[in-house]
Design an enzyme around this catalytic site. Structure first.
Site, PDB file in Angstrom:
ATOM      1  NE  ARG A 191       0.850   2.517   3.482  1.00 20.96           N
ATOM      2  CZ  ARG A 191       1.360   1.865   4.447  1.00 20.96           C
ATOM      3  NH1 ARG A 191       1.139   1.843   5.640  1.00 20.96           N
ATOM      4  NH2 ARG A 191       2.074   0.793   4.005  1.00 20.96           N
ATOM      5  CD  GLN A 203      -2.723  -1.528   0.370  1.00 20.59           C
ATOM      6  OE1 GLN A 203      -3.531  -0.605   0.315  1.00 20.59           O
ATOM      7  NE2 GLN A 203      -3.141  -2.488   0.004  1.00 20.59           N
ATOM      8  CB  ALA A 262     -11.197   0.359   3.757  1.00 21.64           C
ATOM      9  CG  HIS A 263      -7.404   0.222   0.801  1.00 22.31           C
ATOM     10  ND1 HIS A 263      -6.448  -0.653   0.359  1.00 22.31           N
ATOM     11  CD2 HIS A 263      -8.552  -0.223   0.564  1.00 22.31           C
ATOM     12  CE1 HIS A 263      -7.002  -1.796  -0.011  1.00 22.31           C
ATOM     13  NE2 HIS A 263      -8.379  -1.494   0.042  1.00 22.31           N
ATOM     14  CG  ASN A 264      -7.386   3.823  -2.490  1.00 21.79           C
ATOM     15  OD1 ASN A 264      -6.871   3.017  -1.774  1.00 21.79           O
ATOM     16  ND2 ASN A 264      -6.918   4.664  -3.566  1.00 21.79           N
TER      17      ASN A 264
END
Lengths: 338, 338, 338
Positions: free
Chosen positions: C225, C205, C246-248
């Site tokens: 991230r 990530q 969560a990511h994004n």
């Protein structure tokens, strides 16, 4: 509850006129009278400033006659009890928070300059070298504080307690034989959001957490301090990992909560109540003594004592099961016919 | 599993009569025989004391013939295998816990006086200055321990592992290439509550956590140690943030769990099982190899290998979807008619 | 976003032929050309290596023309834009991760040898003695960092922020007036699992977390991230305890999320959206401005702006309530007839 001086520093007294000035409010009444602290509208004491942000004019008991002043919108300012000065603002809760900064200051971690205050810590307590114990905190006989735990200023912990690794505790009074497992968070600010002049703002939280004798808090669970009053867990109440107990929850004795319990603000839970995994309870709901709530339930209204409920929204468990069975039967026969 | 001396200190042997005395039990049999440890009723070994608290008399395999003694209620005391002394109590689990304190002692954080034991820590491991590593813990080649992590006494960590900031690990054996992200809690006591003489009490937890090679544990997730046996996650099993894995769970290889998975005690999960977000599984349930569970499901019974289930209570996903669609259709047409 | 040098160290440039060698891939094209970094397929820049693992040949915009090379299966290798070298592998994402290790290296906690870098830390900031601040991190005016918090290398924190006890922050840019309550985890690696040659593996990530001015993150909540891009929470967005972002994820301003919100990867949330307790949102879903989601909902598709939805799967709240009421009525009358 009055604001506890172990967790907040008093900065006043401050004249009402000065409080009005810092909060962009209009003081109706004698601006030279002096306030000493803040309190909740219904129970404010002498010298305490409160706020009222209801949608109707305040009723008889909504604002305490003892309060020195109350932040309130212009529309309702005349409805305050006699002797309570109106501090007029269209954002009464926000204005109150601004004024409160002149009256009380949170004793944050930075308040603590000396790592331990030996006189308050019993000689038989074992405190890891990497734990942090704030100024004025007290630790009882044989209590163990694990590495990298953080005990805030003024926190009181009884005897025979076990405080796990990486735990943090603030604004809390903790009885005897209490266990707080690793990573639990006791006494953080609750989730109170108020409208401010430029968007959402955190409402300050002045209360405490009380954990009575024999309470156990699971790993990474959170128990928030009260807004003005206290969040209280009764004797021998046992909380599993990753649970959330919001501000002003009051739970009785021998309550059992499995993982992911989510207890919203101001919920009242009776003695001996049992919650299955990931039960949610909406704010201000009351759960009667000895009630049971099935895993995954979402509770939006009162559960009478002794009953077992389940489902989302939760209902008596037989109703829930009957509905599930009936629905299943309808669609199974449906399929056969198709 | 026998109690692991890396995580518990043996205090005995202790005569059965003395164990009866400290636990307010009655010893039927030779009180001078000596016990050395504790074990689970079904698998207790020579020298181990167990308890039985079932509601019927113990069946053939419920109490091990090898046990030296068993805490049990008066009603069932005659049903023990020959050679197993009865320690009679109306709170057998509680009495067993009292007796256990004379036999084994948990090596808590306070057990650790020396911050690092250099001989057990590979020279290529990188351990932050503010991390705490307990006595007897072993750290393998190239493993990285982040700041403020806490590794309990006796914990074994393999090579090429990454242990994140503020993690705590105790009572655990960890393979190679394992990642434990920040704030995760490995090896805390599971949620076992037993009735005591004055309310709910925590049942002691004597087991361990085994994380096999390639396991990843997400941030702020919890994996509790077993009650007597071990909690085990198989190779390359990947757990997202904020998941709860209770005591005695055994999961296979390449299992994937999204956030808020709540796996209750003694659940068995096959290889390659996939869980969507916030799936709950009730205790003692078995999930077959390769099964998939849709997000938000609450699983109360076995899922056969390879199947996909969803809903609360969980059922085959086609059934669940058919029910949702049918219910929606009924109420839509209903509305039109009204 | 390009990989941020504050959080990753660049190791290259590296010849494509060498990248193919370490990742067990076949380089089709000029193996002497040199790559400098990694990027996402759709937006890779000059010098960046990407991967494509779709099930159909890449469409026009799926792979950036600027990329120097792309890991891709043999079947689709001819479908890459001209000038993008094919690095052929049957596990393109895994091969890309192998190659990436030669190009960029995560600055983990061990990257930090000096506890504080005084020049980046404002004199008015108050940092607890037991907090860890990584190399190159910057801390603004009057910001407070509580005991045992861990701030990773390169993290940027604005002014008037409050970072709680035992918090960990990495790969993050944080604005002014941000509060991160105790135990929260900002910037950990998101849950990205890819097939590897011997089972499930974590996908690296490379992105960041951006917390804009006035954001509050509750105790023990997690904000991962981004995978390549950033996870972003807009101004004055308020997150309760034990939430998972969560990511994004990209959330707007003044968003309110109660406890146990579970926001899956790449969800987009508009301004002023409000979530009740334990709401789950499936990945890649969009929630329109001003929408409200009832407690316990599980959202699997887009919610239009301004609407209120509830249930699992979530639907307009009136539909959900009508279905509940209708089902209840059917089974109640049913019972009477039986």
């Amino acid at each position: 509850m009055a604001v506890d001086p172990r967790f907040f520093r008093f900065l006043g007294p401050v004249a009402l006129g000065d409080l009005a000035a810092v909060s962009d409010a209009e003081c109706r009444g004698d601006g030279t009278r002096e306030a000493t602290s803040v309190g909740p509208a219904g129970n404010a004491r002498a010298g305490e400033v409160c706020y009222y942000d209801g949608k109707k004019p305040p009723a008889e008991d909504d604002v305490s006659k003892a309060a020195i002043a109350c932040f309130i919108s212009a529309a309702f300012a005349n409805a305050l009890p006699e002797g309570v000065a109106a501090l007029v603002s269209e954002l009464p809760r926000h204005a109150h928070a601004m004024a409160a900064r002149k009256l009380v200051q949170f004793r944050d971690w930075g308040d603590t300059e000396r790592p331990h205050t030996p006189t308050n810590i019993h000689a038989s307590a074992r405190i890891a070298a990497t734990a942090h114990v704030g100024e004025g905190a007290a630790i009882g006989e044989r209590t163990v504080i694990a590495p990298n735990a953080v005990i805030g200023p003024g926190v009181q912990i009884g005897k025979d307690c076990v405080i796990g690794a990486n735990v943090s505790i603030q604004c809390a009074l903790i009885g005897n034989g209490v266990k707080v497992y690793s990573g639990a968070r006791i006494g953080e600010a609750g989730f109170g959001v108020m409208p401010g002049p430029s968007g959402a703002q955190d409402a300050p939280q002045y209360g405490r957490v009380i954990l009575q004798d024999g309470v156990t808090i699971g790993a990474n669970s959170c128990v928030d301090r009260g807004a003005f009053d206290d969040t209280i867990l009764g004797e021998n109440t046992k909380i599993d990992n990753l649970c959330q107990i919001a501000h002003n929850v009051v739970a009785g004795r021998n309550v059992l909560m499995a993982s992911f319990a989510g207890i919203s603000g101001s919920v009242t839970i009776g003695d001996g109540v049992q919650l299955g995994g990931r039960v949610g309870i909406a704010d201000h709901v009351t759960i009667g003594d000895g009630a049971s709530i099935a895993a995954s339930a979402g509770v939006f209204r009162e559960i009478p004592a002794g009953q077992t409920w389940g489902g989302v929204p939760a209902r008596p468990i037989k109703e829930w099961m009957r509905e599930i069975a009936w629905l299943h039967k309808q669609t199974s026969s449906k399929r056969r016919k198709d």
